[in-house]
Design a protein around this motif. Structure first.
Motif, mmCIF file in Angstrom:
data_model
loop_
_atom_site.group_PDB
_atom_site.id
_atom_site.type_symbol
_atom_site.label_atom_id
_atom_site.label_comp_id
_atom_site.label_asym_id
_atom_site.label_seq_id
_atom_site.Cartn_x
_atom_site.Cartn_y
_atom_site.Cartn_z
ATOM 1 N N SER A 187 0.706 -1.128 0.045
ATOM 2 C CA SER A 187 -0.108 -0.075 0.041
ATOM 3 C C SER A 187 0.867 1.175 -0.019
ATOM 4 C CB SER A 187 -1.035 0.056 1.226
ATOM 5 O OG SER A 187 -1.849 -1.296 1.408
ATOM 6 N N GLU A 209 -9.751 -3.075 2.608
ATOM 7 C CA GLU A 209 -8.998 -2.253 3.156
ATOM 8 C C GLU A 209 -9.321 -2.142 4.744
ATOM 9 O OE1 GLU A 209 -5.336 -0.952 2.610
ATOM 10 O OE2 GLU A 209 -5.914 -2.733 1.371
ATOM 11 N N GLU A 213 -6.877 2.603 7.255
ATOM 12 C CA GLU A 213 -6.072 3.112 6.230
ATOM 13 C C GLU A 213 -6.484 3.793 4.990
ATOM 14 O OE1 GLU A 213 -2.897 -0.859 6.098
ATOM 15 O OE2 GLU A 213 -4.944 -1.027 5.255
ATOM 16 N N ASP A 269 -6.104 -1.733 -4.719
ATOM 17 C CA ASP A 269 -5.509 -2.252 -3.551
ATOM 18 C C ASP A 269 -6.339 -3.076 -2.627
ATOM 19 O OD1 ASP A 269 -3.522 -2.852 -1.757
ATOM 20 O OD2 ASP A 269 -3.483 -0.807 -0.877
HETATM 21 MG MG LIG Z 1 -1.843 -2.786 2.389
#
Ligand SMILES: [Mg+2]
Ligand SMILES: Nc1ncnc2c1ncn2[C@@H]1O[C@H](COP(=O)(O)OP(=O)(O)OP(=O)(O)O)[C@@H](O)[C@H]1O
Length: 466
Positions: A187, A209, A213, A269
């Motif tokens: 990340s 996630e 974050e 991600d």
């Molecule tokens: Mg990550």
């Protein structure tokens, strides 16, 4: 009278509740023609009678319960029942509730969405007020442009991350994967790449996630770049359907920008969590697993998503995709890593051992490959990189030998050169996310080597070979 006939609801007549159903999901491309009823309910899905003849896999239905109207995706169709995965977890579904066909799920991206954070349904979640819809409604399950109509990928760009610009440089329209185990630095590297200057727009899908974050990524790392970015977020506590839809909605937004000529950076991600979401949905629909618990649909959905990135047709811009792949237990051959590596135009491998040494970003330049690097390097740069890789390889393969004192300086001029230069190269490659991005990685390397050579001449001669 068949089940289907009784459940098909004509447009005329007592339709007040169907009108309600279409009101929330008003969609000009869709008119209510068919309705059905919930028959059975299970943990991850419910079944619907009366719609099988009209539904297609991947279409959406709207379901009316006592508390309101909810959407679900059709994940399996049988002659007399269709299986639907609701997109909102815990919605109160009752047997005999009304269900109508909605067709493909569509969003209408607009330039004014830049700077905003939205959920997988295209609704704002940043508290900055409503989103203005654009002119074109796009199905999030769209397909890629025909391959022969697409432009070629041949314009290199600088990411500003030295380890990538030197050893695996990228081109606009390329698709790159970042492979690493958990907590190695995926990340963080993605957030550095999101700041690259080469793009007109950045679209980020954060899938599965941690909630903490998400704000960090958007507020701290994107910073000023958020003005040209749209973030689509489905956190780990959201339903598998929402997690599965986040990258699809995000690429649909990227396609909107690409079609008006922008060079777009599309970040996911992580793709592994997207694959986990597909697996959860497919398992709920009874699809059997074929590889390490993953059902076959995972391996058709991944290329469908990634093929949509790349260059557009003549006159359009490009979508450069950079995605992270979590490799289970640092095993780089797990099914998701394996299948994505085959689809992508390059992979960056992050090594836990480098992170443990504090060599951030922990990119292993010898294991990383950009399949379009040749188009981004000049011939001189290509030659230089090939030489550097040889030196680094020599340095690494003789590490143990040198540690036990089994090498005498002077016996191999190539290795002597590697011992002198490789630690300097490693030092140049170190880059913290708080540092400014590099404008010219080759110049940074030349300066680093020059400074080290100068310092070497000044210092008293020390024994070498370790
Ligand atoms: Mg990550
Ligand atoms: N370039 C860097 N410079 C300094 N520290 C870094 C860098 N990259 C990663 N780290 C450190 O590693 C930690 C984990 O990084 P990150 O969250 O990016 O890993 P990840 O691979 O995304 O993890 P996960 O698999 O849990 O999503 C960070 O909290 C940070 O301390």
């Amino acid at each position: 009278m068949t089940d289907e006939m009784t459940a098909t609801i004509p447009l005329s007549g007592k339709l007040t509740h169907l009108a309600d159903l279409t009101a929330r999901y008003a969609d000009p491309d869709f008119s209510v023609t068919h309705g059905g009823h919930v028959r059975t309910i299970a943990a991850g899905h419910y079944t619907v009678t009366g719609l099988s003849r009209h539904l297609r896999l991947g279409e959406f239905v709207a379901h009316r319960s006592k508390t309101g109207i909810h959407l679900g995706e059709v994940v399996r169709v049988e002659p007399d029942v269709a299986y639907v995965c609701p997109i909102e977890p815990g919605e109160p579904i009752g047997v005999h509730d009304t269900v109508i066909r909605k067709g493909a799920f569509r969003i209408a991206p607009d330039d004014s969405w830049c700077g905003r954070t939205i959920n997988s349904l295209g609704e704002p979640i940043d508290g900055k007020g409503p989103l203005a819809p654009g002119n074109i409604r796009r199905a999030i399950s769209n397909t890629a442009p025909p391959s022969m109509a697409r432009q070629r990928v041949e314009t290199g760009f600088k990411t500003g991350v030295r380890a990538i610009d030197l050893f695996s440089p990228l081109c606009l329209g390329q698709r790159l994967g970042i492979f690493a185990g958990s907590g190695v630095g995926k990340s963080t590297l993605l957030s550095m790449l999101a700041r690259a200057d080469a793009f007109d727009k950045v679209v980020i899908a954060l899938v599965g996630e941690r909630g903490r974050e998400v704000r960090e990524f958007i507020e701290d790392t994107l910073g000023a770049n958020m003005a040209k970015a749209v973030a689509v977020v489905a956190t780990s506590d959201e339903s598998p359907m929402l997690r599965k839809m986040a990258p699809l909605s995000a690429i649909t937004i990227a396609e909107h920008f690409r079609d008006q000529g922008d060079n777009v950076l599309f970040i996911v991600d992580s793709v592994t969590r997207f694959a986990h979401a597909i697996r959860e949905v497919a398992m709920a629909a009874g699809e059997p697993p074929i590889a390490r618990g993953y059902p076959a649909s995972v391996f058709t959905e991944l290329p469908r998503l990634l093929e949509r990135a790349g260059p557009g047709e003549e006159g359009a811009g490009t979508i450069t995709a950079i995605i992270s792949i979590l490799v289970d237990g640092d095993n780089h051959n797990d099914p998701i890593a394996d299948s994505t590596r085959g689809i992508l135009d390059g992979h960056i491998v992050l090594d836990r051992s480098l992170a443990e040494e504090g060599r951030y970003p922990p990119i292993n330049p010898l294991a990383s490959i950009s399949r379009l690097a040749r188009k981004a390097w000049t011939p001189e740069q290509e030659k230089l990189v090939s030489r550097l890789k040889t030196l680094m390889h020599r340095f690494e393969e003789t590490r143990d030998l040198r540690l036990i004192g089994g090498y005498r300086t002077g016996s191999d001029p190539d290795l002597d050169m590697a011992i002198k230069q490789v630690p300097v190269i490693y030092e140049v490659l170190k880059q913290l996310p708080s540092e400014p991005l590099s404008n010219d990685a080759f110049a940074d390397l030349a300066n680093g080597l020059k400074a080290a050579a100068g310092a070497n001449q000044m210092a008293p001669r020390a024994p070498m070979g370790r």
